[in-house]
Motif scaffolding. Structure first.
Motif, PDB file in Angstrom:
ATOM      1  N   PHE A   9     -37.990   2.966 -48.063  1.00  8.22           N
ATOM      2  CA  PHE A   9     -37.556   1.557 -48.096  1.00  8.22           C
ATOM      3  C   PHE A   9     -38.840   0.841 -48.217  1.00  8.22           C
ATOM      4  O   PHE A   9     -38.776  -0.475 -48.446  1.00  8.22           O
ATOM      5  CB  PHE A   9     -36.875   1.098 -47.140  1.00  8.22           C
ATOM      6  N   GLY A  10     -40.063   1.442 -47.750  1.00 12.03           N
ATOM      7  CA  GLY A  10     -41.348   0.433 -47.806  1.00 12.03           C
ATOM      8  C   GLY A  10     -41.126  -0.594 -46.553  1.00 12.03           C
ATOM      9  O   GLY A  10     -41.451  -1.677 -46.738  1.00 12.03           O
ATOM     10  N   VAL A  11     -40.810   0.086 -45.373  1.00 10.51           N
ATOM     11  CA  VAL A  11     -40.719  -0.881 -44.162  1.00 10.51           C
ATOM     12  C   VAL A  11     -41.518  -0.200 -43.063  1.00 10.51           C
ATOM     13  O   VAL A  11     -41.855   0.870 -43.017  1.00 10.51           O
ATOM     14  CB  VAL A  11     -39.105  -1.270 -43.876  1.00 10.51           C
ATOM     15  N   ARG A  12     -41.706  -0.905 -41.957  1.00  7.30           N
ATOM     16  CA  ARG A  12     -42.326  -0.328 -40.650  1.00  7.30           C
ATOM     17  C   ARG A  12     -41.309  -1.240 -39.513  1.00  7.30           C
ATOM     18  O   ARG A  12     -41.019  -2.373 -39.511  1.00  7.30           O
ATOM     19  CB  ARG A  12     -43.702  -0.479 -40.590  1.00  7.30           C
ATOM     20  N   CYS A  13     -41.085  -0.570 -38.341  1.00  2.00           N
ATOM     21  CA  CYS A  13     -40.511  -1.260 -37.412  1.00  2.00           C
ATOM     22  C   CYS A  13     -41.315  -2.063 -36.518  1.00  2.00           C
ATOM     23  O   CYS A  13     -42.449  -1.436 -36.073  1.00  2.00           O
ATOM     24  CB  CYS A  13     -39.600  -0.021 -36.418  1.00  2.00           C
ATOM     25  N   ASP A  14     -40.807  -3.031 -36.346  1.00  2.54           N
ATOM     26  CA  ASP A  14     -41.658  -4.030 -35.188  1.00  2.54           C
ATOM     27  C   ASP A  14     -40.534  -4.493 -34.128  1.00  2.54           C
ATOM     28  O   ASP A  14     -39.841  -5.471 -34.544  1.00  2.54           O
ATOM     29  CB  ASP A  14     -42.143  -5.349 -35.986  1.00  2.54           C
ATOM     30  N   PRO A  15     -40.535  -4.055 -32.988  1.00  2.00           N
ATOM     31  CA  PRO A  15     -39.541  -4.266 -32.059  1.00  2.00           C
ATOM     32  C   PRO A  15     -39.313  -5.743 -31.697  1.00  2.00           C
ATOM     33  O   PRO A  15     -38.599  -6.353 -31.109  1.00  2.00           O
ATOM     34  CB  PRO A  15     -39.561  -3.368 -31.055  1.00  2.00           C
ATOM     35  N   SER A  16     -40.539  -6.418 -31.751  1.00  7.05           N
ATOM     36  CA  SER A  16     -40.876  -7.711 -31.313  1.00  7.05           C
ATOM     37  C   SER A  16     -39.884  -8.764 -32.376  1.00  7.05           C
ATOM     38  O   SER A  16     -39.864 -10.118 -31.944  1.00  7.05           O
ATOM     39  CB  SER A  16     -42.098  -8.304 -31.179  1.00  7.05           C
ATOM     40  N   PRO A  58     -36.796  -4.100 -50.062  1.00  2.00           N
ATOM     41  CA  PRO A  58     -37.341  -4.490 -51.242  1.00  2.00           C
ATOM     42  C   PRO A  58     -36.844  -3.266 -52.165  1.00  2.00           C
ATOM     43  O   PRO A  58     -36.819  -2.173 -51.829  1.00  2.00           O
ATOM     44  CB  PRO A  58     -38.880  -4.247 -51.209  1.00  2.00           C
ATOM     45  N   GLU A  59     -36.547  -3.783 -53.649  1.00  2.00           N
ATOM     46  CA  GLU A  59     -36.066  -2.872 -54.531  1.00  2.00           C
ATOM     47  C   GLU A  59     -37.327  -1.647 -54.904  1.00  2.00           C
ATOM     48  O   GLU A  59     -36.887  -0.574 -55.174  1.00  2.00           O
ATOM     49  CB  GLU A  59     -35.751  -3.556 -55.937  1.00  2.00           C
ATOM     50  N   TRP A  60     -38.495  -2.187 -54.843  1.00  3.40           N
ATOM     51  CA  TRP A  60     -39.562  -1.446 -55.189  1.00  3.40           C
ATOM     52  C   TRP A  60     -40.542  -1.487 -53.914  1.00  3.40           C
ATOM     53  O   TRP A  60     -41.199  -2.350 -53.892  1.00  3.40           O
ATOM     54  CB  TRP A  60     -40.338  -1.628 -56.380  1.00  3.40           C
TER      55      TRP A  60
END
Length: 850
Positions: free
Chosen positions: A99-106, A116-118
């Motif tokens: 998915f091109g994401v990273r987790c930021d718990p804040s 994002p689609e790409w």
């Protein structure tokens, strides 16, 4: 029922047709009314849901399914669930990449978030709830794909028993098990040196490490020696940790350094005084024989630090960079703090690789390198899913006591039946070599949270020593969104309030209780009593140190028993370089590829032919053998079932009796092999008999089966052929479920997989004689083989008449052969069959012509 074989039997379409029928009929549904003694329960490995299955899954899950099908045919109610291991680092990594994401718990939760689609090179930061939703979405898609592949492979799983390690049932069981460990004093938290995975920013456990060879550089450093003794030269591959040096270590028997033991030296660049100490793990033959102890460069440093009771001087941050420190302050005392600070400031914030290069340059400028750096190949510890070497950092983590349980767990290991037996030593060696308790906390997001909160004191400090524990009836809980008893949501994070326990449990902390999760521990006591302890744990040899060890430890602590009676350890499918095929490496054939090309029964035949614990390669030649076997079974069955005439209940001809006697022995051999968890031996015995049956027996009795020897002879042949077919279809059913079900449906009601396993007794009884033997078939086969060889050598058709065949043999074989002479003459087109005097050297002379 009247046999109704098709005119042109084919393997095409069998898998989809029968998989659909099995799903509708519920033939593999577990009967939970059966008592424990009649149940065979399997602790099915939950595959990690993070991509695609590989051929190792096809191998090991087929080997388990073969055993499950055998036990079902033996009359047992088979408890055969499927689980999905869908939490943990592999899943998070796949979600990040997909998915091109990273987790930021804040960050706050966005209900309408769409990835994002790409995906771009710069991942988008999302809240923890959004990240968990994406993890759940992707794992659900993967689970559906995995199930479709397993169904196509023919696994006789009861899919109504499916669970997921992130599901509510699993979270409740995992949190319950943790709270009980906590209550028993077996779970504890501590600020302690911890194995740390830099890429994922999380702690990992000793059992999750693997050794890899890497290229590096060795540096020879000059430490200022005591008083006027000159410099002490020390070799290291980690000069970037020089600021963390707390001692030099030598072997107590190394005379070169005897006078130095107990004295101090000064580190180059930083001028910190460190002692020279002795320890038995030092290697006199490695480098200069004197080692630099840093906190911490590798697991040996950790052992030395503990046993020599040294201070800690940490210089690494959790992101793998050199941390900023203040030289001259407590813990970083030195002769010249200003000079030390100038050197350290040039390293602070650098990743370890760049820091290594920079410190080497500083050492060179200071004249503290005794020799040019040398290239070396070294073995380094990596997290099994990581791309960088693990570090050892000090952090607050949760641990489960395992060191104190070592002896008890070694005894539990002796209570298990291991298949193969020699895998027992791998378990023993691992337990004996344990050097640290099990770290079960992970600084990640998609996993089972710790069911705890911590009080916040009036001055704002978090009180980790007095965690707030929920009642078991509240489980599962998420401390990041729920509140402890007696508090309000507004109390979160404020003085006098509470905070939720951070992080999640290691995925193995949940997977270690798969028998409990699948069996309904505490949630369904009736079911649990019927299936636990389970009968079988199938798994790979690489996770003996993790899944098997942890499961054994948890069952020992919670139930006072082993969690299963048998552990069957599968080998790997390896590539031409003998490396394990794994999803993380990508490439290569998938189960879907080989299923499409060869069919499920062929893939299962390949898998079932491999012995437990032995690594193997994908052999396309053997896949063709399996497909040929399935095809031959179709055509042999059609031949038998289209024969006209009545079938005698009792064989009257010698060859029929001999064939049934041989088959009885094979059934008993296969049964014994299955009961010993050696299905490869069962398949080998059954397959060898089947080809003898097709290539020799069928040819020998074909004429009689067509009525050429009269009604009585025909009835004997037809009866024996149908009884043998009935037996062999059931014998092959665990390995070749699709083709055997197809053949069974031509003339039998119900499913072959719900039919009883064959036995040798009825086959012998059908011969009508006491102590029948396969000797007549063996003798006739040997003669027919020589007749065929003679015709082939003469480039003649196998139908070519034979004028005379002369046979000499042992008396018993000649007597048996005389009883089968009629069938032999017809099969070989032999005019004159002469059985001559007995001899110790059997011979067959063939004269072609009329």
């Amino acid at each position: 029922m009247e046999p109704k074989p098709p005119t042109k039997p084919t393997l095409d379409g069998l898998e989809r047709r029968w998989a659909d029928r099995w799903a509708r009929s519920g033939v593999y549904r577990f009967d939970r009314t059966r008592p424990r003694v009649e149940v065979f329960s399997i602790d099915t490995p939950p595959p990690t849901v993070s991509g695609h299955l590989h051929l190792g899954h096809a191998l090991s899950y087929t080997q388990t399914d073969v055993v499950a099908r055998f036990q079902r045919m033996r009359g047992r109610a088979v408890f055969y669930p499927m689980g999905w291991d869908d939490n943990g680092l592999p899943t998070e990594r796949r979600v990040q990449q997909h998915f091109g994401v990273r987790c930021d718990p804040s960050l706050p939760y966005k209900p309408a978030f769409e990835p994002p689609e790409w995906p771009s090179r710069q991942p988008i930061a999302v809240s923890r709830p959004n990240f968990v939703e994406l993890c759940s979405q992707l794992t659900m898609e993967d689970e559906q794909a995995f199930e479709a592949t397993f169904r196509r492979l023919g696994l006789s799983v009861d899919w109504s028993l499916t669970y997921a390690t992130i599901g509510e049932r699993a979270r409740r069981a995992s949190q319950r098990a943790f709270l009980r460990l906590l209550a028993k004093g077996l779970a504890y938290q501590a600020d302690a040196p911890t194995l740390w995975e830099v890429d994922f920013h999380t702690a990992v456990a000793q059992a999750e490490l693997e050794d890899r060879e890497v290229e590096g550089m060795s540096y020879r450093l000059r430490f200022a020696g005591p008083e006027a003794d000159g410099a002490v030269e020390v070799e290291t591959t980690r000069p970037e940790l020089l600021a963390a040096c707390v001692a030099l270590v030598v072997h107590p028997d190394d005379g070169r350094f005897a006078a130095m033991q107990g004295r101090t030296v000064r580190t180059p660049l930083f001028g910190a005084e460190v002692p020279v100490l002795a320890h038995k793990l030092a290697e006199p033959g490695k480098g200069t024989g004197i080692a630099m102890l840093c906190t911490f460069g590798d697991p040996t440093d950790l052992v030395w630090w503990r046993e020599l009771k040294l201070p800690m001087r940490p210089v690494l941050d959790p992101d793998g960079t050199i941390r900023a420190v203040a030289w001259g302050t407590p813990g970083f005392e030195c002769a010249d703090p200003a000079a030390a600070q100038r050197a350290h400031d040039q390293l602070a914030g650098l990743p370890v690789g760049r820091a290594r290069e920079r410190v080497a340059a500083l050492l060179r400028q200071a004249g503290a390198l005794a020799a040019p750096p040398a290239r070396v190949t070294q073995t380094v510890k990596f997290y099994e899913h990581g791309s960088q070497p693990v570090e050892i950092l000090t952090s607050r983590q949760w641990f489960v006591r395992t060191i104190s349980l070592k002896q008890a767990l070694l005894v539990r290991g002796t209570e298990l039946s291991w298949h193969p037996e020699w895998m027992r030593s791998r378990f023993q060696n691992w337990v004996e070599g344990l050097s640290a308790d099990w770290c079960i906390s992970r600084q990640r997001f998609f996993g089972v949270p710790f069911p705890l909160w911590y009080p916040v004191t009036e001055d704002g400090a978090v009180d980790h020593d007095h965690p707030l524990v929920p009642e078991e009836t509240r489980l599962p809980v998420d401390p990041s969104t729920e509140v402890p008893a007696g508090y309000l949501p507004a109390d979160r994070g404020r003085p006098g309030g509470f905070v939720g326990a951070p992080g999640v449990m290691d995925t193995w902390a949940t997977s270690a209780i798969t028998p409990e999760i699948a069996g309904g521990w505490e949630d369904d006591p009736d079911l649990f009593a019927r299936v636990f302890p389970m009968d079988l744990r199938p798994q790979g040899h690489d996770i003996i140190r993790t899944w098997l060890f942890y499961s054994l430890a948890r069952a020992h602590v919670e139930h006072g028993t082993v969690p299963w009676a048998h552990a069957v350890i599968a080998g790997w499918v390896v590539d031409p370089n003998r490396r394990k095929l794994a999803k993380s490496r990508g490439g290569g054939l998938t189960p879907g590829d080989v299923l499409e090309r060869f069919g499920a029964d062929a893939v299962r035949h390949w898998a079932a032919s491999k012995r437990a614990g032995v690594d193997t390669t994908l052999d396309e030649g053997q896949l063709r053998v399996g497909r040929r076997l399935a095809t031959k079974l179709l055509h042999a069955a059609r031949f038998v079932l289209t024969l006209d005439g009545p079938a005698a209940a009792e064989a009257t001809e010698a060859l029929d009796r001999a064939m049934l006697a041989g088959l009885a022995g094979v059934v008993e051999e296969a049964t014994a092999a299955f009961e010993a968890y050696e299905p490869a031996n069962a398949l080998e015995a059954g397959e060898a008999f089947f080809w003898t049956f097709c290539d020799h027996y069928l040819e020998l009795v074909k004429g009689r089966a067509y009525g050429e020897a009269g009604p009585a002879g025909q009835a004997s042949a037809v009866g024996a052929l149908r009884l043998a077919l009935d037996t062999m279809v059931r014998l092959f059913a665990p390995v070749l479920p699709f083709v055997t079900e197809e053949v069974w449906s031509w003339w039998r009601d119900g499913s072959v997989h719900a039919s009883p396993w064959p036995e040798g007794g009825p086959l012998r009884a059908a011969t009508g004689v006491e102590g029948p033997t396969p000797l007549a078939l063996e003798a006739a086969t040997a003669v027919l083989t020589e007749v065929r060889r003679a015709k082939t050598s003469a480039k003649q058709s196998l139908r070519t008449p034979v004028a005379r065949v002369e046979v000499t043999d042992h008396p018993g074989r000649l007597a048996a052969l005389s009883e089968a002479a009629g069938d032999l003459r017809r099969a070989g087109a032999i005019t004159d069959l002469a059985l001559l005097g007995p001899t110790d050297t059997p011979t067959v002379k063939v004269q072609l012509g009329t």
